[in-house]
Scaffold this motif. Structure first.
Motif: not given
Length: 165
Positions: A52-63, A70-73, A83-89, A91-96
């Motif tokens: 699943k090539p692009v997920l929010s932090v919350l989606e990844l934590a759930a997966e 723990s997921t953030i750490t 190994l990973v990179r993040s960008k702001k969503d 549609q919702d700039e609070r979401k990475r």
């Protein structure tokens, strides 16, 4: 057999942790022997992002079934390793949104032949009359229906002194 082993269900968490640590430690050595610099604790994040090539932090934590902290750490460690990179969503700039970096994708290509080795070794290890993998799934399903805490509370001694009857 150790005293903890003899304690039966009382030490289930300890025994599962011990088993997990042993498999993780040996998994690290399998990667190392194949020239791959990889920590097995990174596996769930990289594996999920591979599928699943692009997920929010919350989606990844759930997966992966980890808590958000723990997921953030784990993500901070993977970002530090590039190994990973993040960008702001957008549609919702609070979401990475999290995705594999080019280095992470290259690492996964290098790891895939090793995954076949690990899967074969794990299959051999799990090939027992009791099928640990099926039992783990059953226990996880039971815990999703009723927590361990709720189960333990059902066996709490009653305090009749507090009962006004």
């Amino acid at each position: 057999m150790s005293l903890l082993d003899e304690s039966g269900p009382l030490a289930i968490a300890t025994r599962l942790l011990r088993l997990s640590e042993q498999i993780r430690r040996d998994g690290f050595l399998v990667y190392k022997e194949n020239g791959i610099d990889f920590q097995p604790k990174w596996f769930p994040v990289l594996y999920i992002l591979h599928h699943k090539p692009v997920l929010s932090v919350l989606e990844l934590a759930a997966e992966i079934g980890y808590t958000h902290p723990s997921t953030i750490t784990l993500l901070k460690e993977l970002e530090k390793e590039k190994l990973v990179r993040s960008k702001k969503d957008k549609q919702d700039e609070r979401k990475r949104l999290i995705q594999l970096s080019a280095k992470g994708e290259a690492l996964l290509r290098q790891m895939q032949p090793v995954w076949h080795m690990i899967a074969a070794a794990a299959t051999e290890l799990l090939d027992t009359p009791h099928n640990l993998l099926a039992a783990l799934t059953e226990v996880e399903n039971q815990l999703s229906e009723k927590s361990f805490l709720a189960r333990a509370k059902a066996y709490a001694p009653t305090n009749n002194a507090a009962d006004p009857k």
